[in-house]
Design an enzyme around this catalytic site. Structure first.
Site, PDB file in Angstrom:
ATOM      1  CG  ASP A 343     -37.661 -22.326  -0.251  1.00  0.00           C
ATOM      2  OD1 ASP A 343     -37.168 -21.218  -0.353  1.00  0.00           O
ATOM      3  OD2 ASP A 343     -38.518 -22.717   0.564  1.00  0.00           O
ATOM      4  CD  GLU A 379     -34.256 -18.857   0.510  1.00  0.00           C
ATOM      5  OE1 GLU A 379     -34.549 -17.855   0.326  1.00  0.00           O
ATOM      6  OE2 GLU A 379     -34.840 -19.881   0.644  1.00  0.00           O
TER       7      GLU A 379
END
Length: 705
Positions: A343, A379
């Site tokens: 993330d 990401e």
């Protein structure tokens, strides 16, 4: 209690069959007390007698799995200098393998006085916070072996542990919403039917439900609020939270591996649940604030925030980097997971302030013999300056391709001047990944993900509808590149619903014939809706849970047929980018590996590419000589395909190209009719074929007579 010196490594609590070693890093500590909890909640404190290189440790004979514990750290507590040690706060072990309970948002869990934030709050937090647990590390893995599916053969399924399983009628009620449910035959068989090779689980590291959300009666459903980087989230355990969650997680992985499905974890190493300077003191902050977090150099009371959550982990500090790397290795070696999706990965690449792809974290991953060998997905953005880094991660990494998502959405909603970029995204985004030696599999292609509209909502809403989140619809992305197909929200109009169904099939077909690695959001394969909520992070209810009673079975069959078509044909999952030359193994066939054609069957010219109104194209994929394996593991030499895309608002007649390409074609996919099976009638070169408005047709090379 008998206290032995123990060892500084491994960090955390380690049971060896006779007792437990405890080890905690803190450079700022002056004294560390280990607190053991009896079943009735009474405490026994043990002052750690040994410290080596800022690691405090001891060994306690007789301490067994299930023992709950925490730490109290004594040290300088000058908040104005960024020092936040406070022995009245019970702290979680950063290396805890299991965590019991949850935070009760009592004022005692905060390290400061609410009336005077620069003054300490000395109320005891132990009754109101979570506790670390000593675990049993032993588990019968049997003959478990990671599937190790090659990237180009991978189909990823992004899913939420609870959302996917909470309402499934075939799963025992007491197991729904848990790791046991993910490993249940009902879910495993659904994944196999859909042709899924890897399930990417949204955060399962122990996380915290934010104070603000709990006050509003909501929950941190998504889980991007980690407090324990080694501990499976306890609420996803059906068996208990005193270490049972570890055994249940391992059993889930074992069941998925047995079915040939890899397990990828969505991990959040960029920040923790302790938030900004007004957040709670739960672990890292009270152990060594400056070591674990990036502090504002001009005012160390505050934090540098590249994540929008209040803090950023300090990846410039060796012990913070060690924490991340030890966590990654633990999940691979002890929990048998097969990869990670990071993330806001750009935050981990920040050395001073700028994103640096040669930062220490990526150097460590590159040389690590364990972590470097699993799937690594970035990401590739954060909210800081220069944080959008799609295409800029090192060669070992793959990336969520946000440009693929945006381009495919724009193309299918009829935006002008998208044809050229659509072609690039369809063929693996070589413009993003070829420059540093990466291949098409570096692109994780997706149209929808947990963050945003579901695929059904993408074709049903122009605007977000997040009123249930309690922020007056201000939260969530406002520019969704969506189109409601003429009516906002649900409707009984058959023409609108037929168009929406066709458009969903267009997205799925495009995704599964694109070069790269496709990722499907859970529920998109059978029409899950969140009724226009594109930021359902706080909605732990029927809005986000899959309603297995309303599954669109026709769409599910169509999706399954598409994934198996992809698995059967290596031409859709090439290991190299197209280069416009013949395939090296082609025999008696000199066609290029790809050709771009107009609907009239002629080769595209620069004028055709630059025509802003162009929304239709025919693509020839040369499968001659492409050797590979189908999903049954059988060696094959592939066929060629024609892809006919019509994003216009009206039907178009396409003319099949001349015999320089192929002599005949069979229709295998028609999104206008919801068909994904091979027809036997052969279409010859020069045949005119009508392609319905906003639809895709896929033709396969005919069998020779």
């Amino acid at each position: 209690m008998e206290i032995w010196p123990g060892t500084a490594y491994p960090l955390g609590s380690t049971y060896d069959g006779s007792g437990t070693n405890f080890s905690l890093f803190s450079e700022v500590a002056e004294q560390v007390a280990l607190v053991l909890f009896a079943e009735d909640g009474t405490e026994q404190a043990v002052t750690l007698p040994e410290v080596d290189g800022f690691v405090w440790h001891c060994y306690l004979p007789g301490v067994e799995p299930g023992q709950k514990y925490g730490y109290r750290v004594h040290g300088p507590g000058d908040i104005t200098l960024g020092e936040r040690t406070n022995p009245s706060k019970l702290l979680l072990d950063p290396y805890a393998k299991a965590i019991s309970g949850e935070v009760d948002w009592h004022p005692a869990v905060f390290g400061y006085d609410a009336e005077a934030p620069d003054q300490p709050n000395n109320d005891d937090s132990a009754p109101y916070t979570m506790r670390s647990v000593v675990i049993n590390p032993f588990f019968d893995w049997g003959n478990d072996y990671p599937p190790k599916t090659a990237y180009h053969n991978t189909v990823i399924y992004e899913a939420h542990v609870k959302g996917l399983t909470q309402l499934h009628p075939d799963i025992p009620e007491e197991q729904r919403g848990t790791y046991a449910a993910i490993g249940h035959p009902a879910i495993v068989e659904h994944l196999r039917r859909m042709g899924i090779t890897a399930i990417e689980l949204m955060p399962v590291h122990q996380f915290v439900h934010d104070h603000r959300l709990r006050e509003a009666g909501m929950w941190n459903y998504w889980g991007y609020n980690t407090i324990g980087f080694f501990a499976p989230h306890n609420a996803y355990s059906s068996a208990g939270d005193a270490g049972q969650q570890v055994q249940e997680f391992k059993a889930m992985v074992k069941a998925l591996h047995r079915a040939g499905i890899e397990v990828i974890l969505d991990v959040v190493y960029n920040h923790t649940a302790e938030g900004n300077h007004l957040g709670p003191t739960l672990s890292f902050r009270g152990i060594d604030n400056a070591a674990y977090y990036r502090l504002d150099e001009s005012d160390p009371r505050h934090y540098v925030d590249y994540t929008g959550t209040g803090n950023s982990l300090n990846v410039r500090q060796p012990h913070s980097l060690q924490l991340i790397m030890d966590s990654l290795r633990y999940w691979v070696t002890e929990m048998h997971v097969d990869g990670f999706r990071f993330d806001l990965a750009s935050t981990l690449a920040r050395e001073l302030h700028d994103v640096d792809r040669l930062s220490a974290f990526f150097d460590l991953v590159q040389q690590d013999p364990i972590v470097s060998q699993v799937k690594l997905i970035a990401e590739p953005w954060d909210i800081g300056d220069g944080g959008y880094q799609v295409g800029n991660f090192p060669p070992l990494w793959t990336e969520w391709n946000g440009k693929y998502r945006d381009t495919v959405r724009d193309f299918w909603r009829g935006e002008p001047s998208t044809l050229g970029e659509f072609a690039s995204r369809l063929t693996g985004s070589s413009d993003l990944y070829a420059h540093n030696g990466r291949r098409p599999a570096a692109s994780i292609n997706f149209v929808t993900a947990h963050d945003g509209f579901t695929m059904r909502d993408l074709v049903s809403y122009n605007e977000k509808h997040n009123e249930a989140n309690g922020e007056d619809n201000r939260d969530g992305e406002s520019h969704n590149r969506s189109w409601n197909s003429g009516v906002e929200g649900s409707t009984d109009d058959p023409e609108t619903n037929e168009l929406r169904n066709r458009r969903v099939r267009n997205f799925l077909t495009t995704l599964l014939v694109s070069q790269g690695v496709p990722m499907i959001l859970y529920g998109d394969e059978f029409g899950r809706t969140q009724h226009g909520n594109n930021n359902a992070y706080c909605q732990d209810n029927e809005l986000t849970w899959v309603d297995w009673g309303t599954v669109d079975e026709n769409l599910a069959e169509f999706t399954a047929a598409l994934t198996h078509l992809r698995h059967e044909h290596p031409v859709f999952r090439r290991r190299r980018f197209f280069d416009g030359h013949p395939e090296p193994y082609a025999k008696g066939n000199a066609e290029r590996d790809i050709a771009w054609l107009t609907p009239s069957g002629d080769e595209m010219t620069p004028e055709d590419w630059n025509a802003g109104f162009g929304k239709a194209i025919m693509v020839f994929l040369n499968g001659h000589g492409i050797k590979g394996m189908n999903y049954r593991g059988q060696p094959i030499v592939d066929d060629s395909f024609l892809l006919l895309f019509n994003a216009h608002e009206g039907d178009l007649d396409f003319v099949l190209p001349d015999q320089d390409y192929e002599f005949g074609w069979n229709l295998v996919v028609d999104t206008a009719r919801g068909q994904c099976e091979r027809r036997t009638d052969t279409l010859t070169a020069g045949t005119q074929i009508n392609v319905t408005a906003r639809s895709v047709i896929v033709l396969q090379q005919a069998e020779p007579e």
